[in-house]
Scaffold this motif. Sequence first.
Motif, mmCIF file in Angstrom:
data_model
loop_
_atom_site.group_PDB
_atom_site.id
_atom_site.type_symbol
_atom_site.label_atom_id
_atom_site.label_comp_id
_atom_site.label_asym_id
_atom_site.label_seq_id
_atom_site.Cartn_x
_atom_site.Cartn_y
_atom_site.Cartn_z
ATOM 1 N N MET A 256 0.836 -1.188 0.000
ATOM 2 C CA MET A 256 0.000 0.000 0.000
ATOM 3 C C MET A 256 0.876 1.244 0.000
ATOM 4 O O MET A 256 1.851 1.324 0.724
ATOM 5 N N ASN A 257 0.502 2.201 -0.818
ATOM 6 C CA ASN A 257 1.214 3.471 -0.906
ATOM 7 C C ASN A 257 0.337 4.537 -0.231
ATOM 8 O O ASN A 257 -0.715 4.898 -0.766
ATOM 9 N N PRO A 258 0.729 5.056 0.931
ATOM 10 C CA PRO A 258 -0.128 6.011 1.641
ATOM 11 C C PRO A 258 -0.383 7.307 0.877
ATOM 12 O O PRO A 258 -1.336 8.026 1.188
ATOM 13 N N ASP A 259 0.426 7.616 -0.127
ATOM 14 C CA ASP A 259 0.190 8.814 -0.931
ATOM 15 C C ASP A 259 -0.905 8.602 -1.982
ATOM 16 O O ASP A 259 -1.470 9.574 -2.486
ATOM 17 N N LEU A 260 -1.169 7.336 -2.304
ATOM 18 C CA LEU A 260 -2.109 7.029 -3.380
ATOM 19 C C LEU A 260 -3.301 6.184 -2.950
ATOM 20 O O LEU A 260 -4.297 6.118 -3.670
ATOM 21 N N ASP A 261 -3.207 5.526 -1.808
ATOM 22 C CA ASP A 261 -4.199 4.528 -1.432
ATOM 23 C C ASP A 261 -4.900 4.868 -0.128
ATOM 24 O O ASP A 261 -4.332 5.518 0.750
ATOM 25 N N LEU A 262 -6.123 4.381 -0.021
ATOM 26 C CA LEU A 262 -6.911 4.459 1.209
ATOM 27 C C LEU A 262 -7.254 3.027 1.613
ATOM 28 O O LEU A 262 -7.480 2.182 0.746
ATOM 29 N N ALA A 263 -7.290 2.754 2.908
ATOM 30 C CA ALA A 263 -7.575 1.389 3.347
ATOM 31 C C ALA A 263 -8.382 1.396 4.622
ATOM 32 O O ALA A 263 -8.332 2.347 5.407
ATOM 33 N N LEU A 264 -9.129 0.325 4.794
ATOM 34 C CA LEU A 264 -9.797 0.084 6.066
ATOM 35 C C LEU A 264 -9.766 -1.411 6.329
ATOM 36 O O LEU A 264 -9.666 -2.221 5.418
ATOM 37 N N GLU A 265 -9.827 -1.741 7.608
ATOM 38 C CA GLU A 265 -9.799 -3.142 8.013
ATOM 39 C C GLU A 265 -10.704 -3.317 9.221
ATOM 40 O O GLU A 265 -10.768 -2.442 10.079
ATOM 41 N N ARG A 266 -11.389 -4.432 9.251
ATOM 42 C CA ARG A 266 -12.201 -4.775 10.414
ATOM 43 C C ARG A 266 -12.359 -6.280 10.491
ATOM 44 O O ARG A 266 -12.158 -6.977 9.493
ATOM 45 N N VAL A 267 -12.729 -6.759 11.653
ATOM 46 C CA VAL A 267 -13.028 -8.167 11.841
ATOM 47 C C VAL A 267 -14.538 -8.334 11.740
ATOM 48 O O VAL A 267 -15.297 -7.622 12.397
ATOM 49 N N ILE A 268 -14.930 -9.257 10.876
ATOM 50 C CA ILE A 268 -16.336 -9.606 10.716
ATOM 51 C C ILE A 268 -16.540 -10.937 11.431
ATOM 52 O O ILE A 268 -15.822 -11.901 11.171
ATOM 53 N N ARG A 269 -17.499 -10.986 12.308
ATOM 54 C CA ARG A 269 -17.727 -12.167 13.141
ATOM 55 C C ARG A 269 -18.550 -13.212 12.389
ATOM 56 O O ARG A 269 -19.659 -13.576 12.795
ATOM 57 N N ALA A 270 -17.979 -13.648 11.269
ATOM 58 C CA ALA A 270 -18.582 -14.681 10.427
ATOM 59 C C ALA A 270 -17.453 -15.343 9.647
ATOM 60 O O ALA A 270 -16.418 -14.713 9.416
ATOM 61 N N PRO A 271 -17.637 -16.584 9.250
ATOM 62 C CA PRO A 271 -16.586 -17.241 8.456
ATOM 63 C C PRO A 271 -16.438 -16.596 7.080
ATOM 64 O O PRO A 271 -17.356 -15.931 6.587
ATOM 65 N N ARG A 272 -15.276 -16.818 6.477
ATOM 66 C CA ARG A 272 -15.013 -16.238 5.155
ATOM 67 C C ARG A 272 -16.093 -16.601 4.144
ATOM 68 O O ARG A 272 -16.449 -15.785 3.300
ATOM 69 N N ALA A 273 -16.617 -17.827 4.210
ATOM 70 C CA ALA A 273 -17.643 -18.241 3.240
ATOM 71 C C ALA A 273 -18.879 -17.342 3.322
ATOM 72 O O ALA A 273 -19.489 -17.034 2.293
#
Length: 158
Positions: free
Chosen positions: A1-18
């Motif tokens: 990730m390039n902080p000058d060009l990109d935006l990001a967010l992250e969170r935990v979802i309380r469900a399986p990947r499927a």
Amino acid sequence: MNPDLDLALERVIRAPRAAVWGAWTDPARFEKWWLPAPTLCRVERLDVRPGGGLVTLLSDDGVEFVPHMDATFLVVDELERIVFTNAIDSAWRPTSPAPVAMTAEIILADHPDGTTYRAVVRHGDPAARAHHEELGFFDGWGTVTKQLAEVAESQLPR
């Protein structure tokens, strides 16, 4: 990730990947979270495969639906990653989408409490990144990620 060009967010979802994957790939579930409520989403095309299209409409009144997103999936690694761009429409034509051209990468990983969900949105230059942030990237993407979590978590047996 390039902080000058990109935006990001992250969170935990309380469900399986499927369950998270299903919310991304099933049009009926996708419509429930893709736009911040109370705006309504209608899926015109959700062909989640490399080269497939993502076409949605939006409505603020529940009656008139107008174009929202016309994009192409670039990478689809089942249960792990989805990459799409609105700089190429669903017919593979270059576009100059409003309000900003972007490429989004969605990454899913196992977490002890469910799924780590990470969205990285890439922009062509710092001005486009700044514009997207000023438009409310964190509020908007944060809201729809919360809605995504609610849809995925609702798929779990009670």
